[in-house]
Scaffold this motif. Sequence first.
Motif, PDB file in Angstrom:
ATOM      1  N   ARG A  45     -56.215 -78.783  25.630  1.00 28.76           N
ATOM      2  CA  ARG A  45     -54.952 -78.584  26.332  1.00 28.76           C
ATOM      3  C   ARG A  45     -54.385 -79.937  26.758  1.00 28.76           C
ATOM      4  O   ARG A  45     -55.094 -80.941  26.810  1.00 28.76           O
ATOM      5  CB  ARG A  45     -55.142 -77.685  27.558  1.00 28.76           C
ATOM      6  N   ARG A  46     -53.148 -79.926  27.094  1.00 29.33           N
ATOM      7  CA  ARG A  46     -52.503 -81.139  27.570  1.00 29.33           C
ATOM      8  C   ARG A  46     -52.915 -81.405  29.015  1.00 29.33           C
ATOM      9  O   ARG A  46     -53.171 -80.474  29.783  1.00 29.33           O
ATOM     10  CB  ARG A  46     -50.988 -81.001  27.467  1.00 29.33           C
ATOM     11  N   PRO A  47     -52.955 -82.664  29.410  1.00 26.36           N
ATOM     12  CA  PRO A  47     -53.311 -82.965  30.810  1.00 26.36           C
ATOM     13  C   PRO A  47     -52.290 -82.369  31.767  1.00 26.36           C
ATOM     14  O   PRO A  47     -51.118 -82.159  31.424  1.00 26.36           O
ATOM     15  CB  PRO A  47     -53.317 -84.492  30.860  1.00 26.36           C
ATOM     16  N   ALA A  48     -52.736 -82.122  32.921  1.00 32.98           N
ATOM     17  CA  ALA A  48     -51.849 -81.554  33.943  1.00 32.98           C
ATOM     18  C   ALA A  48     -50.777 -82.564  34.323  1.00 32.98           C
ATOM     19  O   ALA A  48     -50.978 -83.788  34.249  1.00 32.98           O
ATOM     20  CB  ALA A  48     -52.656 -81.142  35.161  1.00 32.98           C
ATOM     21  N   SER A  49     -49.623 -82.036  34.703  1.00 33.52           N
ATOM     22  CA  SER A  49     -48.491 -82.919  35.032  1.00 33.52           C
ATOM     23  C   SER A  49     -48.786 -83.776  36.257  1.00 33.52           C
ATOM     24  O   SER A  49     -48.329 -84.922  36.339  1.00 33.52           O
ATOM     25  CB  SER A  49     -47.238 -82.073  35.259  1.00 33.52           C
ATOM     26  N   TRP A  50     -49.517 -83.229  37.227  1.00 31.94           N
ATOM     27  CA  TRP A  50     -49.792 -84.022  38.426  1.00 31.94           C
ATOM     28  C   TRP A  50     -50.681 -85.223  38.120  1.00 31.94           C
ATOM     29  O   TRP A  50     -50.542 -86.291  38.719  1.00 31.94           O
ATOM     30  CB  TRP A  50     -50.439 -83.153  39.510  1.00 31.94           C
ATOM     31  N   ARG A  51     -51.599 -85.069  37.138  1.00 33.47           N
ATOM     32  CA  ARG A  51     -52.472 -86.194  36.797  1.00 33.47           C
ATOM     33  C   ARG A  51     -51.720 -87.256  36.018  1.00 33.47           C
ATOM     34  O   ARG A  51     -51.855 -88.449  36.296  1.00 33.47           O
ATOM     35  CB  ARG A  51     -53.671 -85.685  35.997  1.00 33.47           C
ATOM     36  N   THR A  52     -50.934 -86.843  35.044  1.00 30.68           N
ATOM     37  CA  THR A  52     -50.159 -87.829  34.281  1.00 30.68           C
ATOM     38  C   THR A  52     -49.102 -88.514  35.144  1.00 30.68           C
ATOM     39  O   THR A  52     -48.845 -89.712  35.013  1.00 30.68           O
ATOM     40  CB  THR A  52     -49.483 -87.138  33.095  1.00 30.68           C
ATOM     41  N   GLY A  53     -48.486 -87.729  36.053  1.00 33.20           N
ATOM     42  CA  GLY A  53     -47.498 -88.333  36.950  1.00 33.20           C
ATOM     43  C   GLY A  53     -48.126 -89.352  37.882  1.00 33.20           C
ATOM     44  O   GLY A  53     -47.535 -90.408  38.159  1.00 33.20           O
TER      45      GLY A  53
END
Length: 388
Positions: free
Chosen positions: A166-174
């Motif tokens: 799955r794609r990384p969570a938005s909070w982690r990439t942000g």
Amino acid sequence: MTDTPATGVPARTAPAERGRTVVADRAVRRIAERAAAEADLAGRRARVTHGSAAVRGRRTDVSVDVRLPYPAALGETGEQVRGRMAERVAELSGLTVRAATVRVQSLAPDRSPAPQPPPDADRPTGGRARRPWSARPLPAALVALVGAAASGALLYDVLSVHLADRRPASWRTGTVDWLATHGPGDTAVVAGGAVAAVLGAWLLCLALTPGLRGVLPMAPVPGHRRQRAVLDRTAAAELVRDTASAVPGVTHVRVRCGRRRVRLRAHLAFGDRATTRAALRTAAGTALAGLGLARPLRPRVALRTEPHWRPPGTDPAPAAPTAPPPPASTGGAGPDSGTDRAGTPEPEPGTRPPDATAPSEAPSGAPSAAPSGDETPDDPTTAKETDS
């Protein structure tokens, strides 16, 4: 099948049941003498001069001659020695004590050395006693909860990326992108570092200090240095307040208990000020000394007088002078004299009131402007008007 013995042949005794146990008289005598010497007589011991024992089967008779310390009640002390001797002989020898005899040969002053206090008792009770360490349940629970939540969220996101593609969570990439574009000179980074430093200093303070500031450590029990007890400050303050309230003339007592001193504030209603202050300090010191604290507290007394307080031996303040009553009018002294509260005569029914413009005082030698209330006018014209 079991083998049965032939008729007329005696059965053999099992090896474990062969023989017998014989307790010698000497062993029983030594037990009796030692047991009699071990009897506790209010911190003193009896001295055994002679002993004897006779064993008959499973029973025994013991007898000892003792010298008791003086002064001592012979009947009660002898019974204690006899009971201790019979109990120990039956316990250690396994025999039944049929008779236990104690003969008091003499009385002697107790010359045994005084019991030595334990080594810990020589140490002063007011040493550096530390408070017990607090478990810090609330801060520990908050830190554990925040750490567990952050670690769980990060672990879930990493496992979902590597195992489920799955794609990384938005909070982690942000978060990663924001940290990559902002340096140490940014205001937000400086503010976050300051908050983290304050939280770290708070956690270090909690870890290095014992806490429990509301309790006072008590002195350890002699011989049991590892046993610790604490006393709540409010309980100590209430005890001091109750003791100070019993001092004559003291009212409105307030006590605040700290770590090193006790502040006592009270009001004085009557009595000598210096004597009452000394009595308060003595009462507070006695109450604090009986608490058994490891570090004695120092009392500080503040005494204030009530507004109505007067030093002993001084006369009370004189009362304010009262104004004399107004003089009675000349018309009469009774309640029915026809005079009002202001002293002005009231007109009688049917008569004309005096002229308001007339002067209040007539000149010397002139007749009165108006007759008094109790006098009858002699003018016939006035009489006619009155009759009409």
